[in-house]
Motif scaffolding. Sequence first.
Motif, short mmCIF file in Angstrom:
data_model
loop_
_atom_site.label_atom_id
_atom_site.label_comp_id
_atom_site.label_asym_id
_atom_site.label_seq_id
_atom_site.Cartn_x
_atom_site.Cartn_y
_atom_site.Cartn_z
N VAL A 63 50.29 78.43 22.40
CA VAL A 63 51.71 79.29 21.92
C VAL A 63 52.60 79.40 22.87
N ARG A 64 53.71 78.51 22.53
CA ARG A 64 55.12 78.80 23.11
C ARG A 64 56.16 79.53 22.70
N PRO A 65 56.54 80.66 23.42
CA PRO A 65 57.80 81.23 22.54
C PRO A 65 58.87 80.65 22.83
N ARG A 66 59.58 80.45 21.61
CA ARG A 66 60.79 79.92 21.16
C ARG A 66 62.09 80.74 21.87
N VAL A 67 62.75 80.08 22.97
CA VAL A 67 63.76 81.00 23.56
C VAL A 67 64.99 79.96 23.13
N CYS A 68 66.09 80.87 22.62
CA CYS A 68 67.29 80.27 22.45
C CYS A 68 68.36 80.94 23.26
N PRO A 69 69.31 79.94 23.64
CA PRO A 69 70.38 80.60 24.31
C PRO A 69 71.01 81.77 23.86
N TYR A 70 71.75 82.66 24.59
CA TYR A 70 72.56 83.75 24.22
C TYR A 70 73.81 83.57 22.97
N GLY A 71 73.69 84.21 22.05
CA GLY A 71 74.71 83.78 20.94
C GLY A 71 73.89 82.99 19.93
#
Length: 82
Positions: A63-71
Amino acid sequence: MKYLFAAVMLASAVVGFSEAASAANGCGPGWYRGAYGGCRPMRGGPVVVAPAPVVVAPPVVVVRPRVCPYGFRWYAGRCRPY
């Protein structure tokens, strides 16, 4: 040259058909056709083959967390802006 080719083809056919005789009319190796057409075991004792053990391993889940940039936020399979 064509006589040599024909001789090689004949020799390979003879070798190929000689291996088919080990099946003994569909009874399989170690068996032969009896007087009334049934498959009979050849003398020499029974042949017992133990089945291989079945090994079932649990599936590996990463399981890899989905990390999106700020905004941005994760939506419909990708990072999208607010």
